[in-house]
Design a protein around this motif. Structure first.
Motif, short mmCIF file in Angstrom:
data_model
loop_
_atom_site.label_atom_id
_atom_site.label_comp_id
_atom_site.label_asym_id
_atom_site.label_seq_id
_atom_site.Cartn_x
_atom_site.Cartn_y
_atom_site.Cartn_z
N UNK A 191 16.39 -4.67 1.71
CA UNK A 191 15.57 -5.67 2.37
C UNK A 191 16.08 -7.06 1.99
N UNK A 192 15.58 -8.06 2.71
CA UNK A 192 15.83 -9.45 2.34
C UNK A 192 14.54 -10.05 1.82
N UNK A 193 14.66 -11.21 1.23
CA UNK A 193 13.49 -11.84 0.63
C UNK A 193 12.41 -12.14 1.67
N UNK A 194 12.83 -12.56 2.85
CA UNK A 194 11.85 -12.87 3.89
C UNK A 194 11.05 -11.67 4.33
N UNK A 195 11.64 -10.48 4.23
CA UNK A 195 10.96 -9.27 4.70
C UNK A 195 9.88 -8.80 3.73
N UNK A 196 10.03 -9.08 2.45
CA UNK A 196 9.07 -8.52 1.48
C UNK A 196 8.39 -9.59 0.65
N UNK A 197 8.53 -10.87 1.03
CA UNK A 197 7.93 -11.93 0.23
C UNK A 197 6.42 -11.71 0.08
N UNK A 198 5.72 -11.43 1.17
CA UNK A 198 4.27 -11.25 1.10
C UNK A 198 3.90 -10.00 0.30
N UNK A 199 4.68 -8.93 0.45
CA UNK A 199 4.41 -7.70 -0.32
C UNK A 199 4.58 -7.94 -1.81
N UNK A 200 5.57 -8.74 -2.18
CA UNK A 200 5.79 -9.05 -3.59
C UNK A 200 4.62 -9.85 -4.16
N UNK A 201 4.13 -10.81 -3.38
CA UNK A 201 3.03 -11.64 -3.85
C UNK A 201 1.74 -10.84 -4.02
N UNK A 202 1.65 -9.69 -3.35
CA UNK A 202 0.44 -8.88 -3.41
C UNK A 202 0.63 -7.60 -4.23
N UNK A 203 1.69 -7.54 -5.04
CA UNK A 203 1.94 -6.32 -5.82
C UNK A 203 0.77 -6.04 -6.78
N UNK A 204 0.20 -4.84 -6.74
CA UNK A 204 -0.87 -4.51 -7.69
C UNK A 204 -0.29 -4.00 -9.00
N UNK A 205 -1.13 -3.94 -10.02
CA UNK A 205 -0.73 -3.36 -11.30
C UNK A 205 -0.83 -1.83 -11.21
N UNK A 206 0.05 -1.16 -11.93
CA UNK A 206 0.10 0.31 -11.89
C UNK A 206 -0.25 0.87 -13.26
N UNK A 207 -0.91 2.01 -13.24
CA UNK A 207 -1.32 2.63 -14.50
C UNK A 207 -0.20 3.43 -15.15
N UNK A 208 0.76 3.88 -14.35
CA UNK A 208 1.86 4.67 -14.92
C UNK A 208 3.03 3.78 -15.27
N UNK A 209 3.65 4.06 -16.40
CA UNK A 209 4.80 3.30 -16.86
C UNK A 209 6.01 4.22 -16.92
N UNK A 210 7.04 3.92 -16.13
CA UNK A 210 8.26 4.70 -16.16
C UNK A 210 9.01 4.44 -17.46
N UNK A 211 9.70 5.46 -17.94
CA UNK A 211 10.55 5.29 -19.11
C UNK A 211 11.89 4.70 -18.69
N UNK A 212 12.66 4.21 -19.66
CA UNK A 212 13.97 3.64 -19.34
C UNK A 212 14.87 4.67 -18.66
N UNK A 213 14.80 5.88 -19.10
CA UNK A 213 15.61 6.94 -18.49
C UNK A 213 15.22 7.12 -17.02
N UNK A 214 13.92 7.18 -16.75
CA UNK A 214 13.45 7.36 -15.37
C UNK A 214 13.83 6.16 -14.51
N UNK A 215 13.74 4.97 -15.09
CA UNK A 215 14.06 3.75 -14.33
C UNK A 215 15.53 3.74 -13.94
N UNK A 216 16.42 4.03 -14.89
CA UNK A 216 17.85 3.97 -14.62
C UNK A 216 18.26 5.07 -13.64
N UNK A 217 17.73 6.27 -13.83
CA UNK A 217 18.05 7.36 -12.90
C UNK A 217 17.56 7.05 -11.50
#
Length: 639
Positions: free
Chosen positions: A138-164
């Motif tokens: 995506x480009x910044x213009x396509x997701x700018x509003x979605x980024x500004x409205x990002x909610x907090x999440x209860x699950x935290x990915x581990x570094x291994x999960x993030x990199x994979x």
């Protein structure tokens, strides 16, 4: 040096034209008649040499002028070797609860989003993912509003999960520069085994943290003592720094019913005790206020009207200890002489105790197996002279069986504190107490889980699924176990675990289940509701009760009321408190080949520098102007 329009360089062949013209002009000479040539010979020679030098200088400047102009129109430039390679950028943005930490009047997540919006060029394509969402190419213009409205999440990915996961956003082409950017506060809960990163992928860590790491959290709650008059509710408060004293409020259905203050304890979590009315339906919320994380400032809990656990004992043997143990307000105890008398009510029971029944008719085996299959618990207490083969017909279905009788007296010395039956019974291990004894016992063959064991490491009490088996008679003539302090927590824990009773609260995202005394008809479905949010949990009729499962739903904390039920019930759900500790990884814990950048803007400045192109056409235009000036000077100077 490279050219934007290299095809224009073919125009350099045009430089042959002034060379040809110059050569032709050198061959042309015009005779001038004079009366006396002898007097002008020296002047004529001198003038001819001057004109030849002038023509050569003009030729060179004009050729240099045209060369500079042609090169300028070809637009020369210099660039980084990677400037024209295709780049793929994938960004991980941590939106876990720890990113609620405040810095400069905003949360870390809000600051990271604002910096990303400022740093990412509008024309750059990238992929972005969080703990619970993703945006591909995506480009910044396509997701700018979605980024500004990002909610907090209860699950935290581990570094291994993030990199994979991050590497799945890249295509498999080898000629593409890949950059994986991780933006997070990097809590220790993210630590995991290292994962291999491909050589063509650049891994960049961007740690962002608050300077004021102060957080107070309502860690957990539990009922310490229960009686007919009141319940003691214990609230555990944890913090990462000395907060002195802070007020804590207790609400029931929105009404404030108690308020107290908790003092910081440096060695362990602080505790606060509230006294609640016994046998009262309570939908409670414990609340505090602090400047740290927001999600852990409230804890929801529910105390439902407790349903009685149904216990059925079968046998002629004297069961005084059973009557004494289960004769309270929390259990419904009944004793019958034979299974035939209670065959019609087996599915209504939670725990069936075969108390020293000498024989087990084969017809009862299937009824008991079905009872266990439906979630009930069965306790087998053998008699001194029981028919082993009849009981083994039932036990063989679970991979165990009675063996030969051992008539050597032995003490019961082993307690399996890790067994689920004792998970909430003992606060600490008991090393020395008056060990119970048995005069004779049966060997137990097969695969079983030991709960209590003899000194010879044979089981005195073993389990398999929902089946519990004593290997010795509890008759006072054979054992003094019924007089031991272990009898009460052991059998009472069996009764409590025989029904999945509702907890004070459940943690979101975990597999939980609860049994309720509801017999559902075909057209009746139970649901959970909180304000406008309503969902149907997975449910199954098991005997005379219904079992509900909570796993992937709900996703929001709060108190949910049970709809379409005959009795009023509620269930509370809370987020896990793993994000409240605020303990962070150091740079040494990051991937060895990774880069660390302390700002998001710095990362994209590096990306822009890799794509940087320096145009040189202006310099060649200036050079052309200089050659024009040089030509004017030559024309003036050499007349």
């Amino acid at each position: 040096m490279l050219f934007k329009y290299p095809q224009l360089l073919w125009s350099l062949w045009l430089l042959l034209i002034p060379i040809l013209i110059h050569l032709l002009q050198l061959r042309r000479f015009k005779p001038t008649p004079f009366t006396n040539v002898r007097l002008l010979q020296r002047v004529q020679a001198k003038s001819q040499k001057s004109q030849t030098l002038k023509r050569w200088l003009l030729l060179l400047t004009r050729m240099a002028l045209f060369t500079a102009l042609i090169i300028a129109f070809a637009q020369p430039f210099v660039a980084n070797p990677t400037a024209f390679k295709e780049q793929e950028i994938t960004i991980y943005l941590d939106n876990s609860f720890s990113m609620q930490a405040r810095q400069d009047n905003n949360s870390l997540l809000e600051n990271a989003i604002q910096e990303l919006i400022t740093a990412i060029p509008e024309d750059v394509s990238f992929s972005l993912f969080t703990n619970d969402s993703e945006f591909r190419e995506v480009t910044l213009g396509e997701i700018r509003n979605s980024m500004l409205q990002l909610p907090y999440a209860s699950n935290q990915l581990t570094l291994r999960e993030i990199i994979l996961k991050g590497q799945t956003f890249f295509n498999g082409r080898e000629d593409v520069l890949k950059k994986l950017i991780l933006i997070s506060d990097f809590q220790k809960s993210m630590e995991s085994d290292s994962v291999t990163v491909s050589e063509d992928t650049e891994l960049v860590y961007v740690p962002i943290r608050s300077e004021e790491l102060r957080n107070i959290a309502i860690d957990s709650a539990y009922i310490r003592t229960t009686s007919a008059s009141d319940n003691e509710l214990v609230i555990k408060i944890s913090a990462n720094t000395d907060f002195g004293s802070t007020p804590v409020s207790l609400y029931n259905r929105g009404d404030l019913i108690a308020k107290s203050a908790v003092t910081y304890s440096p060695s362990e979590s602080s505790e606060l005790v509230f006294s609640l009315p016994g046998r009262q339906f309570i939908e409670g919320v414990v609340s505090l206020s602090d400047s740290g994380l927001e999600y852990d400032n409230e804890l929801y809990f529910t105390i439902n009207t407790r349903e009685k656990i149904k216990v059925l004992a079968v046998g002629d043997s004297e069961g005084v200890f059973l009557n004494r143990l289960f004769g309270d307000d929390l259990t419904e105890f009944r004793n019958i002489r034979s299974l035939d008398q209670g065959i019609t009510s087996l599915n209504e029971q939670d725990l069936i105790i075969l108390n020293q029944v000498p024989r087990l008719p084969p017809a009862m085996k299937e009824s008991l197996r079905e009872f266990i299959k439906q979630g009930g618990s069965l306790l087998l207490i053998p008699s001194v002279n029981m028919n082993i083969s009849e009981f083994n017909l039932l036990l063989n279905s679970y991979g165990i069986s009675f063996g030969n009788k051992n008539e050597t007296p032995v003490e019961i010395t082993g307690i399996n504190y890790t067994h689920p039956l004792y998970s909430d019974v003992f606060e600490e291990r008991v090393d020395n107490f008056d060990y119970p004894k048995v005069q004779e016992h049966y060997r137990l063959n097969g695969r079983w889980s030991g709960i209590l064991t003899y000194a010879n490491e044979q089981p005195f009490l073993a389990s398999r699924d929902n089946l519990y088996v004593f290997t010795a008679s509890l008759d006072p003539g054979n054992s003094n176990f019924t007089s031991s302090p272990l009898i009460v927590p052991t059998l009472y824990a069996m009764a409590v675990r025989s029904r999945s009773l509702s907890e004070l609260y459940y943690l979101l995202g975990e597999n939980n289940s609860v049994d309720i005394s509801e017999v559902l008809e075909e057209d009746r479905i139970l649901s959970l509701k909180k304000e406008e949010l309503e969902f149907i949990p997975r449910q199954q009729l098991i005997g005379e009760k219904t079992r509900l499962w909570f796993d992937e739903i709900p996703t929001e904390p709060g108190i949910y009321s049970l709809e379409n039920a005959e009795t009023e019930k509620s269930f509370s759900f809370n987020h896990k408190r793993t994000e409240s500790q605020l303990n962070f990884l150091n740079n040494e814990s990051f991937h060895a080949a990774a880069k660390v950048n302390n700002s998001i803007s710095g990362v994209f400045q590096d990306i822009e520098s890799m794509r940087a192109v320096t145009s040189l056409w202006k310099w060649f235009v200036i050079l052309a102007l200089l050659f024009i000036l040089a030509e004017v000077i030559i024309q003036k100077a050499l007349k």
